[in-house]
Scaffold this active site. Structure first.
Site, PDB file in Angstrom:
ATOM      1  N   HIS A 109       0.853  -1.183   0.000  1.00 15.69           N
ATOM      2  CA  HIS A 109       0.000   0.000   0.000  1.00 15.69           C
ATOM      3  C   HIS A 109       0.896   1.243   0.000  1.00 15.69           C
ATOM      4  CE1 HIS A 109      -3.586   2.370   0.674  1.00 15.69           C
ATOM      5  NE2 HIS A 109      -2.894   3.058   1.556  1.00 15.69           N
ATOM      6  N   THR A 141      -5.755  -8.564   6.054  1.00 16.38           N
ATOM      7  CA  THR A 141      -6.829  -8.977   6.957  1.00 16.38           C
ATOM      8  C   THR A 141      -8.124  -8.351   6.436  1.00 16.38           C
ATOM      9  OG1 THR A 141      -6.328  -7.099   8.384  1.00 16.38           O
ATOM     10  CG2 THR A 141      -5.345  -9.213   8.988  1.00 16.38           C
ATOM     11  N   LEU A 144      -9.758  -3.204   5.479  1.00 16.65           N
ATOM     12  CA  LEU A 144      -8.989  -2.675   4.342  1.00 16.65           C
ATOM     13  C   LEU A 144      -7.709  -1.954   4.794  1.00 16.65           C
ATOM     14  CD1 LEU A 144      -8.997  -2.054   1.215  1.00 16.65           C
ATOM     15  CD2 LEU A 144     -10.059   0.125   1.827  1.00 16.65           C
TER      16      LEU A 144
HETATM   17  C1  GAR Z   1       1.410   0.792  -6.375  1.00 15.09           C
HETATM   18  O1  GAR Z   1       1.835   2.079  -6.011  1.00 15.09           O
HETATM   19  C2  GAR Z   1       0.743   0.107  -5.203  1.00 15.09           C
HETATM   20  O2  GAR Z   1       1.318   0.422  -3.978  1.00 15.09           O
HETATM   21  C3  GAR Z   1      -0.649   0.674  -5.306  1.00 15.09           C
HETATM   22  O3  GAR Z   1      -0.936   0.710  -6.678  1.00 15.09           O
HETATM   23  C4  GAR Z   1       0.278   0.871  -7.399  1.00 15.09           C
HETATM   24  C5  GAR Z   1       0.351  -0.250  -8.406  1.00 15.09           C
HETATM   25  O4  GAR Z   1       1.454  -0.087  -9.253  1.00 15.09           O
HETATM   26  N1  GAR Z   1      -1.587  -0.141  -4.605  1.00 15.09           N
HETATM   27  C6  GAR Z   1      -2.671   0.324  -4.001  1.00 15.09           C
HETATM   28  O5  GAR Z   1      -2.981   1.498  -4.009  1.00 15.09           O
HETATM   29  C7  GAR Z   1      -3.512  -0.721  -3.295  1.00 15.09           C
HETATM   30  N2  GAR Z   1      -4.510  -0.098  -2.504  1.00 15.09           N
HETATM   31  P1  GAR Z   1       2.019  -1.308 -10.080  1.00 15.09           P
HETATM   32  O6  GAR Z   1       0.814  -1.908 -10.821  1.00 15.09           O
HETATM   33  O7  GAR Z   1       2.982  -0.699 -11.035  1.00 15.09           O
HETATM   34  O8  GAR Z   1       2.638  -2.269  -9.122  1.00 15.09           O
END
Ligand code: GAR
Length: 208
Positions: A109, A141, A144
């Site tokens: 995250h 978990t 969220l």
């Molecule tokens: C990443 O920054 C990840 O941390 C975030 O989405 C991006 C995906 O990039 N995830 C979330 O926000 C989950 N809630 P990627 O597809 O290049 O790995």
């Protein structure tokens, strides 16, 4: 040899970082599959080019979250996963699904949890005037963006930062801590005790 199933929704750069680290460092693991809820996810191309099995379970085709999660679970379990890695998987998951993978599903995250769960984390950090921001790898978990934290990376928030500049700085760190955390798991160096993550370091104290 542990089976890793990676779930993506888009670009898949974190998936790519994990795949590259596994190959370069020779972990006792293989990527059993990359699964997306979006057929057009860019990351699927990388996985296919590496010869990794891919699958799409399109959430659009399901009337309810429960039906989607049931189909997703069935697809994941065909690959006999030891670990499920959420890598930019942008779906809220139902409690039964999360429970099924309890202790064997990780998420990354883009914030220093417990700060800024949910979406738009970089803008939230800017709006709050934070001096530091970052990313967190945690066990999933039912609540969220909660769950025991495995690793965090911090970056400074600099004057003049925009959502883009800040997210790019954070992403560089995501690509380090996610492979680190997945490697700990596949090397059996992670445990959860009383709701907290314990990491068994290597004999020389090095994290990996
Ligand atoms: C990443 O920054 C990840 O941390 C975030 O989405 C991006 C995906 O990039 N995830 C979330 O926000 C989950 N809630 P990627 O597809 O290049 O790995």
């Amino acid at each position: 040899m542990k089976n890793i199933v990676i779930l993506i929704s888009g670009r898949g750069s974190n998936m790519e970082a994990v795949v590259r680290a596994l190959d370069a460092e020779g972990w006792p693991a293989r990527i059993a599959a990359v699964i997306s809820n979006k057929p057009e996810a860019k990351g699927l191309e990388f996985a296919r080019a590496r010869g990794i099995p891919t699958a799409v379970v399109a959430n659009k085709e399901f009337a309810t979250r429960a039906e989607f999660d049931a189909a997703l679970q069935e697809t994941i379990d065909r690959f006999d996963p030891d670990l499920v890695v959420l890598a930019g998987f942008m779906r809220i998951l139902t409690a039964p699904f999360v429970e099924h993978y309890a202790g064997r599903m990780l998420n990354i995250h883009p914030s220093l949890l417990p700060l800024f769960p949910g979406l738009g984390t970089h803008q939230q950090a800017l709006d709050a005037g934070e001096k530091e921001h970052g990313a967190t790898v945690h066990f999933v978990t039912a609540e969220l963006d909660h769950g025991p934290v495995v690793a965090q990376a911090r970056v400074p928030v600099l004057p003049g930062d925009t959502e883009d500049s800040l997210s790019a700085r954070v992403l560089v760190e995501e690509h380090k801590i996610y492979p680190y955390a997945v490697r700990l798991f596949v090397e059996d160096r992670l445990s959860i005790e009383h709701g907290e993550v314990r990491i068994r370091e290597t004999r020389d104290g090095a994290p990996a």
